[in-house]
Design a protein around this motif. Structure first.
Motif, PDB file in Angstrom:
ATOM      1  N   ALA A   1       0.416  -9.326   7.800  1.00 23.80           N
ATOM      2  CA  ALA A   1       0.436 -10.380   6.780  1.00 23.80           C
ATOM      3  C   ALA A   1      -0.456 -11.551   7.176  1.00 23.80           C
ATOM      4  CB  ALA A   1       1.866 -10.854   6.554  1.00 23.80           C
ATOM      5  N   MET A   2      -0.320 -12.033   8.411  1.00 24.19           N
ATOM      6  CA  MET A   2      -1.055 -13.223   8.828  1.00 24.19           C
ATOM      7  C   MET A   2      -2.539 -12.945   9.045  1.00 24.19           C
ATOM      8  SD  MET A   2       1.205 -15.396   8.479  1.00 24.19           S
ATOM      9  CE  MET A   2       0.179 -16.791   8.970  1.00 24.19           C
ATOM     10  N   LYS A   3      -2.853 -11.773   9.601  1.00 28.14           N
ATOM     11  CA  LYS A   3      -4.255 -11.432   9.845  1.00 28.14           C
ATOM     12  C   LYS A   3      -4.902 -10.756   8.636  1.00 28.14           C
ATOM     13  CE  LYS A   3      -3.916 -10.895  14.883  1.00 28.14           C
ATOM     14  NZ  LYS A   3      -4.938 -11.913  15.187  1.00 28.14           N
ATOM     15  N   GLU A   4      -4.072 -10.492   7.625  1.00 31.64           N
ATOM     16  CA  GLU A   4      -4.534  -9.796   6.420  1.00 31.64           C
ATOM     17  C   GLU A   4      -5.198  -8.473   6.795  1.00 31.64           C
ATOM     18  OE1 GLU A   4      -6.805 -12.299   3.869  1.00 31.64           O
ATOM     19  OE2 GLU A   4      -5.323 -13.922   3.871  1.00 31.64           O
ATOM     20  N   SER A   5      -4.499  -7.742   7.653  1.00 32.10           N
ATOM     21  CA  SER A   5      -5.002  -6.452   8.142  1.00 32.10           C
ATOM     22  C   SER A   5      -4.420  -5.327   7.291  1.00 32.10           C
ATOM     23  CB  SER A   5      -4.607  -6.262   9.614  1.00 32.10           C
ATOM     24  OG  SER A   5      -4.855  -4.941  10.024  1.00 32.10           O
ATOM     25  N   ARG A   6      -5.267  -4.640   6.564  1.00 33.00           N
ATOM     26  CA  ARG A   6      -4.813  -3.528   5.720  1.00 33.00           C
ATOM     27  C   ARG A   6      -4.288  -2.371   6.577  1.00 33.00           C
ATOM     28  NH1 ARG A   6      -8.499  -1.372   1.402  1.00 33.00           N
ATOM     29  NH2 ARG A   6      -6.671  -1.357   0.052  1.00 33.00           N
ATOM     30  N   CYS A   7      -4.870  -2.171   7.740  1.00 31.80           N
ATOM     31  CA  CYS A   7      -4.449  -1.082   8.623  1.00 31.80           C
ATOM     32  C   CYS A   7      -3.008  -1.296   9.083  1.00 31.80           C
ATOM     33  CB  CYS A   7      -5.390  -0.994   9.823  1.00 31.80           C
ATOM     34  SG  CYS A   7      -4.936   0.307  11.004  1.00 31.80           S
ATOM     35  N   MET A   8      -2.712  -2.522   9.555  1.00 37.98           N
ATOM     36  CA  MET A   8      -1.356  -2.822  10.011  1.00 37.98           C
ATOM     37  C   MET A   8      -0.352  -2.752   8.867  1.00 37.98           C
ATOM     38  SD  MET A   8      -1.728  -5.922  12.766  1.00 37.98           S
ATOM     39  CE  MET A   8      -2.404  -5.640  14.406  1.00 37.98           C
ATOM     40  N   LEU A   9      -0.743  -3.260   7.704  1.00 33.82           N
ATOM     41  CA  LEU A   9       0.149  -3.215   6.544  1.00 33.82           C
ATOM     42  C   LEU A   9       0.426  -1.775   6.116  1.00 33.82           C
ATOM     43  CD1 LEU A   9      -1.249  -6.156   4.385  1.00 33.82           C
ATOM     44  CD2 LEU A   9       0.976  -6.059   5.515  1.00 33.82           C
ATOM     45  N   LEU A  10      -0.601  -0.916   6.210  1.00 35.12           N
ATOM     46  CA  LEU A  10      -0.411   0.485   5.844  1.00 35.12           C
ATOM     47  C   LEU A  10       0.519   1.187   6.831  1.00 35.12           C
ATOM     48  CD1 LEU A  10      -1.191   2.724   3.886  1.00 35.12           C
ATOM     49  CD2 LEU A  10      -3.143   3.259   5.383  1.00 35.12           C
ATOM     50  N   LEU A  11       0.345   0.895   8.126  1.00 39.19           N
ATOM     51  CA  LEU A  11       1.241   1.471   9.140  1.00 39.19           C
ATOM     52  C   LEU A  11       2.675   0.999   8.929  1.00 39.19           C
ATOM     53  CD1 LEU A  11      -0.955   1.165  12.366  1.00 39.19           C
ATOM     54  CD2 LEU A  11      -0.302   3.269  11.179  1.00 39.19           C
ATOM     55  N   PHE A  12       2.810  -0.292   8.600  1.00 41.96           N
ATOM     56  CA  PHE A  12       4.148  -0.834   8.314  1.00 41.96           C
ATOM     57  C   PHE A  12       4.766  -0.128   7.111  1.00 41.96           C
ATOM     58  CE2 PHE A  12       6.634  -3.762   5.683  1.00 41.96           C
ATOM     59  CZ  PHE A  12       7.645  -4.105   6.555  1.00 41.96           C
ATOM     60  N   PHE A  13       3.964   0.043   6.062  1.00 43.44           N
ATOM     61  CA  PHE A  13       4.450   0.686   4.834  1.00 43.44           C
ATOM     62  C   PHE A  13       4.900   2.118   5.122  1.00 43.44           C
ATOM     63  CE2 PHE A  13       3.880   3.255   1.052  1.00 43.44           C
ATOM     64  CZ  PHE A  13       4.485   2.494   0.071  1.00 43.44           C
ATOM     65  N   ILE A  14       4.095   2.860   5.854  1.00 40.86           N
ATOM     66  CA  ILE A  14       4.416   4.263   6.161  1.00 40.86           C
ATOM     67  C   ILE A  14       5.687   4.353   7.009  1.00 40.86           C
ATOM     68  CG2 ILE A  14       3.650   6.323   7.406  1.00 40.86           C
ATOM     69  CD1 ILE A  14       0.761   5.537   6.593  1.00 40.86           C
ATOM     70  N   GLY A  15       5.774   3.480   8.038  1.00 39.19           N
ATOM     71  CA  GLY A  15       6.949   3.489   8.910  1.00 39.19           C
ATOM     72  C   GLY A  15       8.227   3.155   8.153  1.00 39.19           C
ATOM     73  N   LEU A  16       8.145   2.124   7.303  1.00 41.92           N
ATOM     74  CA  LEU A  16       9.323   1.708   6.531  1.00 41.92           C
ATOM     75  C   LEU A  16       9.705   2.772   5.499  1.00 41.92           C
ATOM     76  CD1 LEU A  16      11.105  -0.795   6.669  1.00 41.92           C
ATOM     77  CD2 LEU A  16       9.805  -1.770   4.783  1.00 41.92           C
ATOM     78  N   LEU A  17       8.698   3.402   4.922  1.00 40.65           N
ATOM     79  CA  LEU A  17       8.967   4.464   3.939  1.00 40.65           C
ATOM     80  C   LEU A  17       9.651   5.660   4.596  1.00 40.65           C
ATOM     81  CD1 LEU A  17       8.622   5.484   1.032  1.00 40.65           C
ATOM     82  CD2 LEU A  17       6.384   6.404   1.710  1.00 40.65           C
ATOM     83  N   LEU A  18       9.218   6.011   5.801  1.00 41.01           N
ATOM     84  CA  LEU A  18       9.844   7.123   6.531  1.00 41.01           C
ATOM     85  C   LEU A  18      11.307   6.815   6.835  1.00 41.01           C
ATOM     86  CD1 LEU A  18       7.010   8.159   9.019  1.00 41.01           C
ATOM     87  CD2 LEU A  18       7.839   9.455   7.042  1.00 41.01           C
ATOM     88  N   ILE A  19      11.583   5.564   7.254  1.00 44.31           N
ATOM     89  CA  ILE A  19      12.965   5.165   7.530  1.00 44.31           C
ATOM     90  C   ILE A  19      13.818   5.251   6.273  1.00 44.31           C
ATOM     91  CG2 ILE A  19      14.441   3.204   8.155  1.00 44.31           C
ATOM     92  CD1 ILE A  19      12.290   2.343  10.140  1.00 44.31           C
ATOM     93  N   LEU A  20      13.263   4.791   5.146  1.00 37.18           N
ATOM     94  CA  LEU A  20      13.997   4.836   3.875  1.00 37.18           C
ATOM     95  C   LEU A  20      14.283   6.283   3.460  1.00 37.18           C
ATOM     96  CD1 LEU A  20      15.162   3.244   1.502  1.00 37.18           C
ATOM     97  CD2 LEU A  20      12.918   3.350   0.413  1.00 37.18           C
ATOM     98  N   ILE A  21      13.291   7.164   3.641  1.00 42.63           N
ATOM     99  CA  ILE A  21      13.481   8.581   3.301  1.00 42.63           C
ATOM    100  C   ILE A  21      14.570   9.199   4.183  1.00 42.63           C
ATOM    101  CG2 ILE A  21      12.388  10.863   3.374  1.00 42.63           C
ATOM    102  CD1 ILE A  21       9.768   9.461   2.551  1.00 42.63           C
ATOM    103  N   LEU A  22      14.554   8.858   5.478  1.00 40.25           N
ATOM    104  CA  LEU A  22      15.574   9.379   6.394  1.00 40.25           C
ATOM    105  C   LEU A  22      16.963   8.890   5.999  1.00 40.25           C
ATOM    106  CD1 LEU A  22      13.779   9.054   9.867  1.00 40.25           C
ATOM    107  CD2 LEU A  22      14.347  11.160   8.644  1.00 40.25           C
ATOM    108  N   GLN A  23      17.057   7.626   5.561  1.00 38.85           N
ATOM    109  CA  GLN A  23      18.346   7.090   5.112  1.00 38.85           C
ATOM    110  C   GLN A  23      18.855   7.840   3.889  1.00 38.85           C
ATOM    111  OE1 GLN A  23      17.489   2.431   6.218  1.00 38.85           O
ATOM    112  NE2 GLN A  23      18.846   2.839   4.536  1.00 38.85           N
TER     113      GLN A  23
END
Length: 238
Positions: A77-99
């Motif tokens: 968010a602070m560095k406006e890094s699309r790569c980090m945001l995409l990794l965050f999105f994928i990780g959070l999505l995987l956790i949600l799917i597992l739940q």
């Protein structure tokens, strides 16, 4: 070209900063329990034949994952890094799917889990009449449960205690014999109700709490997914 919304950017940062702090807290507590003398005494006293470190190791993994995701979200968010945001999105999505999968499996196997709970309780009845050291820990736990919930025995009432009844009857002694919930067993006034129904109710209440927490986390995770994807798209459109 559209700019990056400051509101979404800083909301994303605050959300993930709190997420990161929660991860650090979980990780710190789990590591303390794992390595400290006091923590080892706690998990040793709570273990019942299973590996007492399994739950702690799971907490360490959960804390580490939450901390990493929080870091990725904050920096993204602070560095406006699309790569980090995409990794965050994928990780959070995987956790949600597992739940979601865990919830589906839990609902599908609920009858089986109820059967296993019943079988476990009925099998543990014989432990109440044993005298070895390994049985005493379970007996002590049940005496405390009896005192709190005003019940006696596990499945069949006071008879479950066998020859150990006179040693443990105080925890389920009934002071008022006029009460319909009391009976006389081997000359002692004790509660008629066995503890099995209270244990089942307690398990059911804990399951409801877990479901409520999981639902709340799912809502927060969905918000995190929405914020991260909106910010990801806005950065791409700059």
């Amino acid at each position: 070209m559209a700019g990056v919304s400051g509101c979404i950017k800083y909301s994303m940062f605050i959300f993930n900063f709190l997420f990161w702090l929660c991860g650090i807290l979980i990780l710190a507590i789990a590591i303390w329990i794992r390595v400290s003398k006091d923590g080892q005494e706690i998990i040793s006293s709570e273990s019942s034949g299973t590996n007492p470190y399994v739950a702690v190791n799971i907490l360490i993994a959960v804390g580490a994952i939450i901390m990493i995701l929080g870091f990725l979200g904050c920096c993204g968010a602070m560095k406006e890094s699309r790569c980090m945001l995409l990794l965050f999105f994928i990780g959070l999505l995987l956790i949600l799917i597992l739940q979601v999968l865990a919830g589906i499996l839990g609902a599908a196997f609920k009858p089986e889990s109820d059967r296993i709970l019943n079988e476990t309780l009925y099998e543990n009845v014989k432990i109440l009449s044993e005298t070895d050291e390994s049985a005493k820990a379970f007996q002590q736990t049940l005496t405390e449960f009896q005192e709190e919930f005003k019940c006696c025995g596990l499945v069949n009432g006071a008879a479950d205690w066998g020859n150990n009844f006179l040693q443990h009857y105080k925890s389920c002694e009934c002071s008022n014999m006029q009460d319909s919930s009391c009976i006389t067993y081997e000359g002692k006034h004790v509660y008629k109700q066995p503890c099995i129904s209270f244990i089942k109710d307690l398990v059911a209440k804990h399951i409801i709490i877990v479901i409520g927490i999981a639902f709340g986390l799912a809502v927060i995770e969905i918000l995190g997914l929405v914020f991260s994807m909106v910010l990801f798209c806005q950065i791409g459109n700059k």
